[in-house]
Design an enzyme around this catalytic site. Structure first.
Site, PDB file in Angstrom:
ATOM      1  N   THR A 110      47.116  38.763  39.849  1.00  0.00           N
ATOM      2  CA  THR A 110      47.214  38.376  41.394  1.00  0.00           C
ATOM      3  C   THR A 110      47.768  36.915  41.563  1.00  0.00           C
ATOM      4  O   THR A 110      48.901  36.658  41.293  1.00  0.00           O
ATOM      5  CB  THR A 110      45.869  38.621  41.845  1.00  0.00           C
ATOM      6  OG1 THR A 110      44.890  38.164  41.248  1.00  0.00           O
ATOM      7  CG2 THR A 110      45.782  40.110  41.965  1.00  0.00           C
ATOM      8  N   LYS A 136      42.947  40.008  33.964  1.00  0.00           N
ATOM      9  CA  LYS A 136      43.527  38.996  35.025  1.00  0.00           C
ATOM     10  C   LYS A 136      42.387  38.193  35.367  1.00  0.00           C
ATOM     11  O   LYS A 136      41.306  38.850  35.630  1.00  0.00           O
ATOM     12  CB  LYS A 136      44.345  39.784  36.139  1.00  0.00           C
ATOM     13  CG  LYS A 136      43.429  40.947  36.691  1.00  0.00           C
ATOM     14  CD  LYS A 136      42.639  40.511  38.068  1.00  0.00           C
ATOM     15  CE  LYS A 136      43.014  39.680  38.872  1.00  0.00           C
ATOM     16  NZ  LYS A 136      42.507  39.186  39.908  1.00  0.00           N
ATOM     17  N   THR A 150      36.482  38.045  40.729  1.00  0.00           N
ATOM     18  CA  THR A 150      37.425  39.029  40.155  1.00  0.00           C
ATOM     19  C   THR A 150      38.100  38.826  38.797  1.00  0.00           C
ATOM     20  O   THR A 150      39.275  38.343  38.837  1.00  0.00           O
ATOM     21  CB  THR A 150      38.324  39.619  41.154  1.00  0.00           C
ATOM     22  OG1 THR A 150      37.774  40.369  42.362  1.00  0.00           O
ATOM     23  CG2 THR A 150      39.022  41.170  40.431  1.00  0.00           C
ATOM     24  N   GLU A 233      43.062  28.534  39.108  1.00  0.00           N
ATOM     25  CA  GLU A 233      43.746  28.312  40.285  1.00  0.00           C
ATOM     26  C   GLU A 233      43.673  26.585  40.534  1.00  0.00           C
ATOM     27  O   GLU A 233      42.457  26.019  40.477  1.00  0.00           O
ATOM     28  CB  GLU A 233      43.122  28.943  41.561  1.00  0.00           C
ATOM     29  CG  GLU A 233      43.442  30.254  41.628  1.00  0.00           C
ATOM     30  CD  GLU A 233      42.335  31.156  42.807  1.00  0.00           C
ATOM     31  OE1 GLU A 233      42.851  32.175  43.087  1.00  0.00           O
ATOM     32  OE2 GLU A 233      41.634  30.444  43.432  1.00  0.00           O
ATOM     33  N   ASN A 356      43.101  28.675  48.115  1.00  0.00           N
ATOM     34  CA  ASN A 356      42.374  29.197  48.704  1.00  0.00           C
ATOM     35  C   ASN A 356      42.027  28.939  50.219  1.00  0.00           C
ATOM     36  O   ASN A 356      41.412  29.774  50.985  1.00  0.00           O
ATOM     37  CB  ASN A 356      40.947  29.156  48.028  1.00  0.00           C
ATOM     38  CG  ASN A 356      40.998  29.712  46.610  1.00  0.00           C
ATOM     39  OD1 ASN A 356      40.970  31.033  46.652  1.00  0.00           O
ATOM     40  ND2 ASN A 356      41.010  29.162  45.658  1.00  0.00           N
TER      41      ASN A 356
END
Lengths: 361, 361
Positions: A110, A136, A150, A233, A356
């Site tokens: 993702t 992932k 996740t 991230e 985010n």
């Protein structure tokens, strides 16, 4: 192993039921990215089941031998018809080469920017046991699998082992890998780690093959866990926290997690700022008793704190320089007992906020 | 009341001793900003004491009637000589006007951008009881005073009350105010809340004056706590979390704190993103059992989530618009019991990262 979040997605509910119904037999995995199918109520469960049925028809298995996973936005109805329509093409594209495995690993990404795979093979007698893992996960990473956020992890081996034995080996490997990482400390509603064993190698999980496989499994899980943080991230620094000298391992891990998830520590790391007072403050709020006067801290191997004060050998410039490396270790010894923990985490950057705060991610 | 961090600054150690030695009598406060005097070992304790001695000489009191506080960087030796040299000028500038009180409140600020004061007065019979409070704190705010993160709060009243009674009233007021806010969830090594009562009003803390004073104290503490979040580092939105329907108040507070400190919730708030799935996920990792199907969520009074799914009346555009207000409330009802909590927090922005990544703050 699944997320320990109180709120779980439809595929987690359905997947758990399927594993129970089939005594842990899985014929096909069905993974979608973009929609988490979480907080979608009974329609979400129904959509998940419908897509499993569609896969079962293509693969000529019973529908509860299909294991579903979803990752993506929470609270938006899952468009099952899109998944169902894609099944024939997905089946046609199947294969058993390394490229096919990588294609699966690519499809599940993702916000990840990199492919995350790890492989190991073992020679047991005159046979070879293979292990392939992929995963992932870049944000909402603070797993407690019972684990984390996740993060979807799939491990495939041709070892011949029963589900109970696989579960026990997996729990051990996950506890020291995926349960000891964080990007932002947020735990997902969809975290899943699945280990599948085909038995095709005809090597049974007994005797010498057990420790050999356990070591390979740990290595693959460690590698994947590290890859998740490395691709976290907005990450510009990967920090390994080594906490030693705690009363017990769980105390050490509590302190590691408190430091790993402290916004003040994470922002300091982003600018290679040796603001070690923040490490102490974050350790001190972990709910673990210790005496600051017995604590020693090193950053990148350089002495920082000892005997309750800044180490006499502390060199701010050198420490700042060491922290400019993409990866380094922060070691903290509490001087109490033999408890220890190793935890891999990262910095908090503008880029994390940008990713985010994107409306609507 | 002091920080519950395991690592505490020298002024906390010295201040605690002084309160015990004097049975809670305080003649002078000595506050410095810029250096936390924490992780400075015995030299830090000595520097703190020396500066208290210098103040005592000026004010003709015993040195343990001087109450010290420090805020600033951790781990740098406190230059006591600078404090000591400043004492005569500080004494010469003393006075009892509102302007003098504001001058004190201004002097203690660090990364704060606004003065934080609150006042109340009570008419008890034919007398007036006054209460003045001021505080500093913008980052490292996640107090557990026992409380939170470098937050310094000073409350002054002329009520006539014994230390034990003041302590009990303060504990209650702090629990519902300063212990229910966070900016970044980090807890300081220096947090202090001090309530001083001179008795000058000659109004005793008994009968009708007790509930009246308690209400005024709560109001002043609530106001100061709100001002801290409102002036939090990089804050662009102030969010009040109202959690109801929990099994107990502590469950409700755990859920509120988990949401308040979730980087994913905080970044979504910064862009007015109604990504309510993150609220659910953050609630679900709080370690509190609840059934998502019984949860309802509203944002700014608008329906968002009910019956396990997106509320049928959910309007993404309207919710996004409501979240553009600087202040709004997110309400979550768990549908279990009567436990509740009110928690004030804020968003996480680029500016927070910039402030805290500044090398070396």
């Amino acid at each position: 192993m699944f997320t320990s979040n109180q709120v779980v997605a439809a595929p987690i509910i359905v997947g758990r039921r399927h594993l129970i119904a089939t005594s842990n037999r899985v014929t096909a995995l069905l993974v979608n990215a973009g929609n988490a199918n979480c907080a979608t109520g009974q329609p979400g469960i129904d959509a998940c089941k419908q897509s499993c049925v569609a896969v079962a028809e293509q693969f000529h298995c019973v529908f509860d031998e299909v294991f579903p996973s979803s990752t993506g936005i929470i609270g938006v109805p899952l468009p099952a018809e899109k998944l169902i329509a894609a099944v024939p093409a997905a089946k046609a594209a199947l294969g058993d080469s390394e490229q096919h495995a990588d294609a699966f690993a690519t499809a599940i990404l993702t916000t990840d920017t990199k492919l995350k795979v790890a492989r190991a093979s073992l020679e047991i007698g005159d046979r070879t046991v293979s292990l392939f893992g992929c995963c992932k996960g870049a944000g909402m990473i603070g797993p407690q699998v019972v684990p984390h956020a996740t993060m979807l992890v799939y491990l495939f081996t041709d070892l011949a082992a029963c589900p109970e034995h696989l579960q026990a080996m997996l729990a051990k490997a996950v506890d020291a890998s995926f349960n000891c990482i964080s990007v932002d400390g947020d735990m997902s509603t969809n975290d899943t780690v699945l280990l599948l064993a085909s038995g095709k190698s005809e090597v049974p999980a007994e005797g010498e093959s057990v420790p050999a496989f356990e070591a390979a499994l740990q290595e693959v899980c460690d590698s994947l866990a590290h890859q998740i943080v490395d691709d976290g991230e907005g990450v510009t620094h990967v920090i390994t926290l080594k906490i030693t000298g705690a009363e017990g391992d769980s105390d050490a891990r509590d302190i590691a997690r408190s430091i790993a998830n402290s916004p003040l520590c994470k922002t300091a790391w982003s600018s290679a700022d040796p603001n070690w007072g923040r490490l102490l403050a974050a350790a001190g709020k972990a709910g673990v008793k210790f005496d600051p006067a017995r604590v020693t801290i090193t950053i990148g191997g350089l002495p920082v704190f000892a005997h309750g004060v800044r180490d006499v050998a502390y060199d701010e410039g050198a420490t700042h320089a060491a922290m400019q490396a993409r990866e380094y270790t922060i070691a903290m010894d509490l001087g109490r007992g033999h408890g220890q923990a190793r935890f891999v985490t990262c910095d908090l950057t503008h880029e994390y906020v940008s990713i985010n705060a994107d409306y609507s991610s």
